[in-house]
Design a protein around this motif. Structure first.
Motif, PDB file in Angstrom:
ATOM      1  N   GLY A   1      39.586  42.618  28.190  1.00 43.39           N
ATOM      2  CA  GLY A   1      40.492  43.390  27.347  1.00 43.39           C
ATOM      3  C   GLY A   1      41.689  42.582  26.898  1.00 43.39           C
ATOM      4  O   GLY A   1      41.921  41.458  27.363  1.00 43.39           O
ATOM      5  N   ASP A   2      42.452  43.151  26.006  1.00 45.90           N
ATOM      6  CA  ASP A   2      43.688  42.553  25.518  1.00 45.90           C
ATOM      7  C   ASP A   2      44.616  42.285  26.708  1.00 45.90           C
ATOM      8  O   ASP A   2      44.819  43.154  27.555  1.00 45.90           O
ATOM      9  CB  ASP A   2      44.356  43.510  24.524  1.00 45.90           C
ATOM     10  CG  ASP A   2      45.573  42.907  23.861  1.00 45.90           C
ATOM     11  OD1 ASP A   2      46.599  42.741  24.558  1.00 45.90           O
ATOM     12  OD2 ASP A   2      45.513  42.627  22.652  1.00 45.90           O
ATOM     13  N   TYR A   3      45.190  41.114  26.751  1.00 47.88           N
ATOM     14  CA  TYR A   3      46.013  40.705  27.890  1.00 47.88           C
ATOM     15  C   TYR A   3      47.226  41.610  28.085  1.00 47.88           C
ATOM     16  O   TYR A   3      47.712  41.761  29.195  1.00 47.88           O
ATOM     17  CB  TYR A   3      46.463  39.247  27.697  1.00 47.88           C
ATOM     18  CG  TYR A   3      47.253  38.714  28.858  1.00 47.88           C
ATOM     19  CD1 TYR A   3      46.645  38.471  30.082  1.00 47.88           C
ATOM     20  CD2 TYR A   3      48.619  38.472  28.744  1.00 47.88           C
ATOM     21  CE1 TYR A   3      47.366  37.990  31.166  1.00 47.88           C
ATOM     22  CE2 TYR A   3      49.350  38.001  29.819  1.00 47.88           C
ATOM     23  CZ  TYR A   3      48.718  37.760  31.025  1.00 47.88           C
ATOM     24  OH  TYR A   3      49.440  37.295  32.088  1.00 47.88           O
TER      25      TYR A   3
ATOM     26  N   SER B   1      47.358  44.927  27.617  1.00 47.98           N
ATOM     27  CA  SER B   1      47.046  46.305  28.002  1.00 47.98           C
ATOM     28  C   SER B   1      47.411  46.532  29.470  1.00 47.98           C
ATOM     29  O   SER B   1      47.427  45.596  30.269  1.00 47.98           O
ATOM     30  CB  SER B   1      45.557  46.611  27.781  1.00 47.98           C
ATOM     31  OG  SER B   1      45.266  46.612  26.399  1.00 47.98           O
TER      32      SER B   1
ATOM     33  N   TYR C   1      42.499  48.903  32.440  1.00 52.22           N
ATOM     34  CA  TYR C   1      41.157  48.561  31.970  1.00 52.22           C
ATOM     35  C   TYR C   1      40.164  49.303  32.856  1.00 52.22           C
ATOM     36  O   TYR C   1      40.285  49.274  34.083  1.00 52.22           O
ATOM     37  CB  TYR C   1      40.895  47.052  32.088  1.00 52.22           C
ATOM     38  CG  TYR C   1      42.021  46.198  31.565  1.00 52.22           C
ATOM     39  CD1 TYR C   1      42.027  45.757  30.256  1.00 52.22           C
ATOM     40  CD2 TYR C   1      43.089  45.847  32.393  1.00 52.22           C
ATOM     41  CE1 TYR C   1      43.071  44.980  29.776  1.00 52.22           C
ATOM     42  CE2 TYR C   1      44.130  45.075  31.919  1.00 52.22           C
ATOM     43  CZ  TYR C   1      44.114  44.640  30.607  1.00 52.22           C
ATOM     44  OH  TYR C   1      45.156  43.886  30.143  1.00 52.22           O
TER      45      TYR C   1
ATOM     46  N   TRP D   1      47.024  45.807  34.678  1.00 51.97           N
ATOM     47  CA  TRP D   1      47.771  44.610  34.337  1.00 51.97           C
ATOM     48  C   TRP D   1      48.509  44.167  35.585  1.00 51.97           C
ATOM     49  O   TRP D   1      49.067  44.973  36.317  1.00 51.97           O
ATOM     50  CB  TRP D   1      48.757  44.906  33.210  1.00 51.97           C
ATOM     51  CG  TRP D   1      49.399  43.678  32.679  1.00 51.97           C
ATOM     52  CD1 TRP D   1      48.944  42.896  31.673  1.00 51.97           C
ATOM     53  CD2 TRP D   1      50.607  43.082  33.140  1.00 51.97           C
ATOM     54  NE1 TRP D   1      49.795  41.848  31.468  1.00 51.97           N
ATOM     55  CE2 TRP D   1      50.834  41.937  32.372  1.00 51.97           C
ATOM     56  CE3 TRP D   1      51.515  43.396  34.139  1.00 51.97           C
ATOM     57  CZ2 TRP D   1      51.930  41.108  32.545  1.00 51.97           C
ATOM     58  CZ3 TRP D   1      52.617  42.570  34.319  1.00 51.97           C
ATOM     59  CH2 TRP D   1      52.809  41.452  33.532  1.00 51.97           C
TER      60      TRP D   1
ATOM     61  N   ASN E   1      42.718  41.649  33.249  1.00 54.06           N
ATOM     62  CA  ASN E   1      42.110  42.060  31.975  1.00 54.06           C
ATOM     63  C   ASN E   1      40.605  41.780  31.924  1.00 54.06           C
ATOM     64  O   ASN E   1      39.982  41.975  30.891  1.00 54.06           O
ATOM     65  CB  ASN E   1      42.808  41.395  30.794  1.00 54.06           C
ATOM     66  CG  ASN E   1      42.568  39.899  30.730  1.00 54.06           C
ATOM     67  OD1 ASN E   1      42.557  39.220  31.761  1.00 54.06           O
ATOM     68  ND2 ASN E   1      42.365  39.385  29.541  1.00 54.06           N
TER      69      ASN E   1
ATOM     70  N   GLN F   1      40.497  50.551  27.361  1.00 51.29           N
ATOM     71  CA  GLN F   1      41.747  49.915  27.764  1.00 51.29           C
ATOM     72  C   GLN F   1      42.914  50.722  27.205  1.00 51.29           C
ATOM     73  O   GLN F   1      42.793  51.343  26.152  1.00 51.29           O
ATOM     74  CB  GLN F   1      41.813  48.447  27.338  1.00 51.29           C
ATOM     75  CG  GLN F   1      41.604  48.177  25.866  1.00 51.29           C
ATOM     76  CD  GLN F   1      41.606  46.688  25.570  1.00 51.29           C
ATOM     77  OE1 GLN F   1      42.439  45.943  26.084  1.00 51.29           O
ATOM     78  NE2 GLN F   1      40.678  46.247  24.735  1.00 51.29           N
TER      79      GLN F   1
ATOM     80  N   ASN G   1      46.852  50.560  26.097  1.00 51.86           N
ATOM     81  CA  ASN G   1      47.946  49.686  25.709  1.00 51.86           C
ATOM     82  C   ASN G   1      49.042  50.555  25.113  1.00 51.86           C
ATOM     83  O   ASN G   1      48.821  51.244  24.122  1.00 51.86           O
ATOM     84  CB  ASN G   1      47.458  48.644  24.700  1.00 51.86           C
ATOM     85  CG  ASN G   1      48.463  47.543  24.496  1.00 51.86           C
ATOM     86  OD1 ASN G   1      49.624  47.786  24.220  1.00 51.86           O
ATOM     87  ND2 ASN G   1      47.992  46.314  24.617  1.00 51.86           N
TER      88      ASN G   1
ATOM     89  N   GLY H   1      38.750  43.478  22.312  1.00 54.91           N
ATOM     90  CA  GLY H   1      38.004  43.424  23.560  1.00 54.91           C
ATOM     91  C   GLY H   1      36.741  42.613  23.369  1.00 54.91           C
ATOM     92  O   GLY H   1      36.316  42.360  22.239  1.00 54.91           O
TER      93      GLY H   1
END
Length: 169
Positions: A96-98, A100, A103, A122, A128, A148, A150, A158
């Protein structure tokens, strides 16, 4: 009698026009794009992790079956359906996006029974990245649902990867 006949004809004509307009509006509404379209995305941090994980799993005898970067919406699951073969050893990875905060991945078998659930936050080591092994008991389709959350971005990137190990475990 003519005025009454005229008003009945007018009513019938107007109701026919109304019905036609109703069908046209329903047809147009039915053509609205309510289908989720998968869109690729690009994130240099995710791609760096993808390359590292591919190298690690290749060295350990796995073969990459599928790799897809996907534009996702925060807080919404993205269903990924994959055919799996009984007895094969699979490795699933979701990145996933760092930025967010949360997850999760749930995986269901054909009977909609949840067979895997993983959650990371996180700050966790590799927070992630969710990675898990799975050996199906039957050859059937399975559904993986990554999500995820955010708080700062609505649209996030992702990546889903599926590996299989050939030969003995």
């Amino acid at each position: 009698m003519t005025p009454f006949k005229h008003s009945v004809n007018s009513y019938v004509r107007h109701s026919w026009v109304f019905t036609l307009m109703l069908f046209i509006s329903l047809a147009v509404a039915g053509q609205k794009d309510d289908v989720i379209r998968l869109q690729p995305c690009s994130d240099s941090l995710i791609m760096h992790e993808v390359d590292s994980l591919k190298d690690f799993y290749f060295k350990n005898g796995f073969t990459l079956l599928k790799e897809t970067t996907i534009a996702m919406e925060s807080q919404f699951e993205l269903p990924v359906i994959v055919p799996l073969t009984e007895g094969s050893w699979y490795q699933f990875i979701f990145i996933g996006d760092y930025t967010s905060q949360l997850y999760e991945v749930r995986m269901y078998d054909w009977d909609e029974k949840m067979v895997v659930y993983q959650k990371k936050q996180w700050g966790d080591v590799d927070g992630n990245i969710i990675s898990y092994s799975y050996v199906p008991k039957f050859s059937e389709y399975h559904m993986m649902k990554p999500v995820q959350v955010n708080k700062h971005k609505k649209n996030v990137c992702g990546c889903v990867m599926l590996f299989v190990k050939r030969g003995p475990r």
